[in-house]
Design a protein around this motif. Sequence first.
Motif, mmCIF file in Angstrom:
data_model
loop_
_atom_site.group_PDB
_atom_site.id
_atom_site.type_symbol
_atom_site.label_atom_id
_atom_site.label_comp_id
_atom_site.label_asym_id
_atom_site.label_seq_id
_atom_site.Cartn_x
_atom_site.Cartn_y
_atom_site.Cartn_z
ATOM 1 N N ILE A 24 27.298 -15.212 4.043
ATOM 2 C CA ILE A 24 27.091 -13.771 4.227
ATOM 3 C C ILE A 24 27.410 -13.310 5.649
ATOM 4 O O ILE A 24 28.180 -12.361 5.830
ATOM 5 N N PRO A 25 26.872 -13.931 6.708
ATOM 6 C CA PRO A 25 27.220 -13.467 8.065
ATOM 7 C C PRO A 25 28.702 -13.615 8.388
ATOM 8 O O PRO A 25 29.276 -12.786 9.095
ATOM 9 N N ILE A 26 29.335 -14.648 7.862
ATOM 10 C CA ILE A 26 30.761 -14.849 8.095
ATOM 11 C C ILE A 26 31.552 -13.713 7.453
ATOM 12 O O ILE A 26 32.489 -13.165 8.055
ATOM 13 N N GLU A 27 31.171 -13.353 6.234
ATOM 14 C CA GLU A 27 31.863 -12.267 5.536
ATOM 15 C C GLU A 27 31.621 -10.925 6.208
ATOM 16 O O GLU A 27 32.538 -10.100 6.296
ATOM 17 N N VAL A 28 30.405 -10.697 6.708
ATOM 18 C CA VAL A 28 30.121 -9.456 7.440
ATOM 19 C C VAL A 28 30.996 -9.397 8.686
ATOM 20 O O VAL A 28 31.593 -8.360 8.999
ATOM 21 N N TYR A 29 31.080 -10.504 9.408
ATOM 22 C CA TYR A 29 31.924 -10.558 10.602
ATOM 23 C C TYR A 29 33.380 -10.237 10.257
ATOM 24 O O TYR A 29 34.035 -9.463 10.956
ATOM 25 N N GLU A 30 33.873 -10.837 9.179
ATOM 26 C CA GLU A 30 35.263 -10.583 8.765
ATOM 27 C C GLU A 30 35.480 -9.121 8.393
ATOM 28 O O GLU A 30 36.526 -8.551 8.694
ATOM 29 N N LEU A 31 34.486 -8.515 7.746
ATOM 30 C CA LEU A 31 34.607 -7.090 7.391
ATOM 31 C C LEU A 31 34.607 -6.207 8.630
ATOM 32 O O LEU A 31 35.324 -5.205 8.688
ATOM 33 N N LEU A 32 33.797 -6.565 9.620
ATOM 34 C CA LEU A 32 33.764 -5.787 10.859
ATOM 35 C C LEU A 32 35.056 -5.956 11.653
ATOM 36 O O LEU A 32 35.505 -5.033 12.325
ATOM 37 N N ARG A 33 35.637 -7.137 11.567
ATOM 38 C CA ARG A 33 36.880 -7.420 12.285
ATOM 39 C C ARG A 33 38.064 -6.742 11.613
ATOM 40 O O ARG A 33 38.896 -6.133 12.272
ATOM 41 N N LYS A 34 38.132 -6.851 10.294
ATOM 42 C CA LYS A 34 39.246 -6.257 9.547
ATOM 43 C C LYS A 34 38.768 -5.937 8.140
ATOM 44 O O LYS A 34 38.321 -6.819 7.407
ATOM 45 N N SER A 35 38.865 -4.702 7.760
ATOM 46 C CA SER A 35 38.421 -4.256 6.452
ATOM 47 C C SER A 35 39.255 -4.917 5.356
ATOM 48 O O SER A 35 40.475 -4.959 5.434
ATOM 49 N N SER A 36 38.556 -5.442 4.335
ATOM 50 C CA SER A 36 39.244 -6.110 3.235
ATOM 51 C C SER A 36 38.432 -5.929 1.956
ATOM 52 O O SER A 36 37.245 -6.255 1.919
ATOM 53 N N TYR A 37 39.081 -5.434 0.928
ATOM 54 C CA TYR A 37 38.412 -5.216 -0.350
ATOM 55 C C TYR A 37 37.934 -6.535 -0.946
ATOM 56 O O TYR A 37 36.824 -6.630 -1.458
ATOM 57 N N SER A 38 38.761 -7.578 -0.874
ATOM 58 C CA SER A 38 38.383 -8.861 -1.467
ATOM 59 C C SER A 38 37.175 -9.478 -0.755
ATOM 60 O O SER A 38 36.285 -10.028 -1.410
ATOM 61 N N VAL A 39 37.124 -9.373 0.573
ATOM 62 C CA VAL A 39 35.979 -9.908 1.310
ATOM 63 C C VAL A 39 34.722 -9.100 0.971
ATOM 64 O O VAL A 39 33.635 -9.666 0.833
ATOM 65 N N LEU A 40 34.875 -7.792 0.809
ATOM 66 C CA LEU A 40 33.736 -6.951 0.428
ATOM 67 C C LEU A 40 33.194 -7.358 -0.940
ATOM 68 O O LEU A 40 31.977 -7.465 -1.123
ATOM 69 N N VAL A 41 34.069 -7.623 -1.889
ATOM 70 C CA VAL A 41 33.642 -8.044 -3.230
ATOM 71 C C VAL A 41 32.922 -9.391 -3.150
ATOM 72 O O VAL A 41 31.856 -9.576 -3.754
ATOM 73 N N ILE A 42 33.462 -10.334 -2.385
ATOM 74 C CA ILE A 42 32.837 -11.650 -2.247
ATOM 75 C C ILE A 42 31.484 -11.522 -1.549
ATOM 76 O O ILE A 42 30.516 -12.174 -1.947
ATOM 77 N N LEU A 43 31.404 -10.668 -0.530
ATOM 78 C CA LEU A 43 30.137 -10.437 0.162
ATOM 79 C C LEU A 43 29.094 -9.890 -0.812
ATOM 80 O O LEU A 43 27.967 -10.394 -0.869
ATOM 81 N N CYS A 44 29.449 -8.882 -1.580
ATOM 82 C CA CYS A 44 28.512 -8.294 -2.548
ATOM 83 C C CYS A 44 28.083 -9.332 -3.583
ATOM 84 O O CYS A 44 26.903 -9.401 -3.950
ATOM 85 N N LEU A 45 29.020 -10.155 -4.030
ATOM 86 C CA LEU A 45 28.709 -11.194 -5.005
ATOM 87 C C LEU A 45 27.736 -12.215 -4.413
ATOM 88 O O LEU A 45 26.759 -12.605 -5.072
#
Length: 172
Positions: free
Chosen positions: A124-145
């Motif tokens: 979860i923190p890794i995915e949040v970091y990736e979303l803050l660094r660069k917006s990505s729909y796939s990372v957002l879906v994986i984070l929510c999952l």
Amino acid sequence: MGERGQTGGEGGAKKRAPTLYFIILIKLAKGLGLLLLAAGVYRIHDNNLPEQFRQTLEFFHLDPEKRFFTELAAKISEITPAKIVLIARGTGLYSLFSLTEGFGLLFRVPWAGWLTIGESAFFIPIEVYELLRKSSYSVLVILCLNIFIVVYLFQNRHRLFRHHGQGPKAKD
């Protein structure tokens, strides 16, 4: 008496849990996919990767002399067979981790629930970091999952998993 498979009292069958089965399906599919990827990566470890890359570009009628492709080819030429084997082994090991989670959840063993909660929470923190660094729909879906998996398994852990010593009571 409840519906078939819906009893939850002493000696009753485990309750159906479609959400748990969905999580199991995700874990088993992920594990199988990663295992196949590891086998595929291992299979190419002794190939001439730059030549194979050039042939792939030509197959798709792409110009291998374009700057992007020449830079990518230079990076590919730095990959050694030992690195490929290491990547394949790491991917294979991680696939076994996902398969262990999936089968553990399937048999509803408590440690598999905690293992899945821990693994999902770890990312979860890794995915949040990736979303803050660069917006990505796939990372957002994986984070929510992953958030959903952690919350669902944690909130339902007592209902989903029979803990040691909580089986049917012995009759005198």
